[in-house]
Design a protein around this motif. Structure first.
Motif, PDB file in Angstrom:
ATOM      1  N   PRO A   1      -0.643  -8.141 -22.989  1.00  0.00           N
ATOM      2  CA  PRO A   1      -1.482  -7.459 -23.985  1.00  0.00           C
ATOM      3  C   PRO A   1      -2.898  -8.010 -24.110  1.00  0.00           C
ATOM      4  O   PRO A   1      -3.823  -7.255 -24.431  1.00  0.00           O
TER       5      PRO A   1
ATOM      6  N   ARG B   1      -4.032  -4.332 -23.447  1.00  0.00           N
ATOM      7  CA  ARG B   1      -3.550  -3.835 -24.740  1.00  0.00           C
ATOM      8  C   ARG B   1      -3.652  -2.321 -24.873  1.00  0.00           C
ATOM      9  O   ARG B   1      -2.710  -1.650 -25.304  1.00  0.00           O
TER      10      ARG B   1
ATOM     11  N   ARG C   1      -0.463   0.485 -25.251  1.00  0.00           N
ATOM     12  CA  ARG C   1      -0.272   1.390 -26.398  1.00  0.00           C
ATOM     13  C   ARG C   1       0.121   2.802 -25.960  1.00  0.00           C
ATOM     14  O   ARG C   1       0.843   3.491 -26.669  1.00  0.00           O
TER      15      ARG C   1
ATOM     16  N   GLU D   1      -7.574 -12.845 -30.506  1.00  0.00           N
ATOM     17  CA  GLU D   1      -6.213 -12.818 -29.985  1.00  0.00           C
ATOM     18  C   GLU D   1      -5.285 -13.638 -30.877  1.00  0.00           C
ATOM     19  O   GLU D   1      -5.498 -14.823 -31.090  1.00  0.00           O
TER      20      GLU D   1
ATOM     21  N   GLN E   1       6.147  -8.018 -28.391  1.00  0.00           N
ATOM     22  CA  GLN E   1       4.713  -7.748 -28.574  1.00  0.00           C
ATOM     23  C   GLN E   1       4.341  -6.423 -27.926  1.00  0.00           C
ATOM     24  O   GLN E   1       3.625  -5.601 -28.515  1.00  0.00           O
ATOM     25  N   ASN E   2       4.828  -6.186 -26.715  1.00  0.00           N
ATOM     26  CA  ASN E   2       4.573  -4.914 -26.033  1.00  0.00           C
ATOM     27  C   ASN E   2       5.239  -3.752 -26.753  1.00  0.00           C
ATOM     28  O   ASN E   2       4.657  -2.668 -26.893  1.00  0.00           O
TER      29      ASN E   2
ATOM     30  N   ASN F   1       5.898  -3.502 -29.916  1.00  0.00           N
ATOM     31  CA  ASN F   1       5.108  -3.222 -31.115  1.00  0.00           C
ATOM     32  C   ASN F   1       3.951  -2.281 -30.790  1.00  0.00           C
ATOM     33  O   ASN F   1       3.700  -1.302 -31.505  1.00  0.00           O
ATOM     34  N   LEU F   2       3.245  -2.573 -29.718  1.00  0.00           N
ATOM     35  CA  LEU F   2       2.112  -1.736 -29.325  1.00  0.00           C
ATOM     36  C   LEU F   2       2.574  -0.334 -28.947  1.00  0.00           C
ATOM     37  O   LEU F   2       1.966   0.668 -29.342  1.00  0.00           O
TER      38      LEU F   2
ATOM     39  N   ASN G   1       1.932  -2.945 -35.827  1.00  0.00           N
ATOM     40  CA  ASN G   1       1.038  -4.093 -35.705  1.00  0.00           C
ATOM     41  C   ASN G   1       1.583  -5.019 -34.628  1.00  0.00           C
ATOM     42  O   ASN G   1       2.767  -5.384 -34.644  1.00  0.00           O
ATOM     43  N   GLU G   2       0.738  -5.405 -33.722  1.00  0.00           N
ATOM     44  CA  GLU G   2       1.153  -6.185 -32.554  1.00  0.00           C
ATOM     45  C   GLU G   2       1.861  -7.482 -32.910  1.00  0.00           C
ATOM     46  O   GLU G   2       2.737  -7.958 -32.180  1.00  0.00           O
ATOM     47  N   THR G   3       1.512  -8.067 -34.034  1.00  0.00           N
ATOM     48  CA  THR G   3       2.043  -9.378 -34.392  1.00  0.00           C
ATOM     49  C   THR G   3       3.340  -9.316 -35.183  1.00  0.00           C
ATOM     50  O   THR G   3       3.947 -10.368 -35.447  1.00  0.00           O
TER      51      THR G   3
END
Length: 345
Positions: free
Chosen positions: A131, A135, A139, A269, A324-325, A327-328, A333-335
């Motif tokens: 990401p 990123r 998405r 990041e 993380q991927n 989430n995108l 939210n990525e976090t």
């Protein structure tokens, strides 16, 4: 709440995925498969999940595996992922693949290192799932190829430096040491306690399968073909990777230039920490977390830059990066679900 499933939940990346999904406020684990443990409760195999994951292992091709599921994590060996991905995508599910089956863009390169590729039409459609550099593509992706653990530890510090033209792309050397969980959960004589305890050794010195993946991404960053000398090592510990990279600076660039480049590249990041001068990464500082710690020091005798990175091979090096991927890909939210601190000691 987004329903997700895991195909191949009997290994270390599978149980790490279950741990992370259980703590995730927006993901719900609907199913997990395993041929080895078919029909057995997950908690009977992984006691740490008792009282939290109430599922039993299903067959990887069971119809109910996709009920209420938007995204599937493929935590299966190389070759198995390319067999499973087409059907999942055809059924309208998004896929995060933790194997190497869709990381390499060139089928000929894949076949040199892994053998025949039976799903080459998806190689061009897969998005490389690092990401920090891809990123926006992740998405929009239906299929994301989750990077390897060694690869992530090398690419995160090197890509910005190559993009900025601060290091020579033709003289890169990386030595990486990983905990034994990086070799998987299968019973192997060379990985039993009596063989690895109080030992430290190099392996795959003639060429490691992660090398072409690194060279692919480093070449894109440099704008020219890159050849990397890479040597992996096995550490007598459960998890974690520490990489030491040697690079020749270009046009008088030094460690302050490298640090400044990273600070600009990673300013926003959430999972990359640029350590201050004089502070070096340690695996204990990233254990169980999704962080990558990076640092640099110049060697006045050789003129080389010594670049260091540390990450948890099961989290940012595999399952944490997969979440993380996800989430995108799911518009979250990525976090989310990934901000827990490392466990110390």
């Amino acid at each position: 709440m987004h329903g997700v499933a895991i195909v191949g939940g009997s290994g270390y990346t599978g149980v790490e995925l279950m741990r992370l999904i259980d703590a995730h406020p927006d993901l719900r684990l609907m199913a997990v498969s395993s041929r080895q443990y078919l029909g057995r409760p997950v908690a009977d195999v992984f006691g740490a999940l008792r009282g939290r994951v109430e599922l039993s292992f299903s067959a990887p091709d069971a119809p109910e595996l996709l009920d209420g599921v938007e995204l599937v994590f493929l935590a299966v060996p190389h070759k198995a992922a390319m067999a499973a991905a087409p059907g999942l995508l055809a059924a309208g599910r998004k896929v995060v693949d933790l194997s190497a089956d869709f990381r390499l863009r060139d089928a000929a390169v894949y076949e040199k290192w892994y053998g025949p590729h039976t799903c080459q039409d998806l190689l061009a459609k897969a998005v490389y799932g690092l990401p920090e550099f891809y990123r926006h593509q992740v998405r929009r992706a239906q299929l994301t190829a989750n990077p390897g653990c060694y690869v992530t530890s090398v690419l995160v510090p090197l890509v910005p430096l190559l993009r900025a033209g601060l290091v020579d792309s033709q003289s890169l050397i990386a030595d990486s040491a990983s905990g034994v969980s990086g070799a998987g959960r299968g019973a192997k004589m060379n990985l039993i306690h009596g063989e690895v305890h109080e030992d430290f050794k190099a392996y795959a010195v003639a060429g490691h399968r992660h090398t072409p993946e690194m060279e692919q991404e480093l070449s894109l960053a440099a704008g020219r073909e890159v050849r990397l000398t890479f040597t992996p090592h096995l550490l007598p510990m459960d998890r974690g990777i520490l990489s030491t990279i040697y690079a020749r600076p270009v046009a008088g660039a030094g460690e302050e230039d490298a640090r400044r480049c990273w600070q600009e590249a990673f300013a926003d990041e959430p999972f990359v920490r640029v350590l201050p001068a004089g502070v070096l990464p340690q695996t204990k500082h990233v254990r169980g977390g999704n962080m990558v710690d990076i640092a640099v020091a110049s060697d006045p005798r050789s003129g080389l830059l010594k670049i260091f990175s540390a990450l948890d091979n099961l989290t940012k090096g595999a399952s944490g990066q997969a979440v993380q991927n996800a989430n995108l890909m799911l518009g979250l939210n990525e976090t989310t679900g990934l901000l827990g601190l490392a466990t110390t000691p």
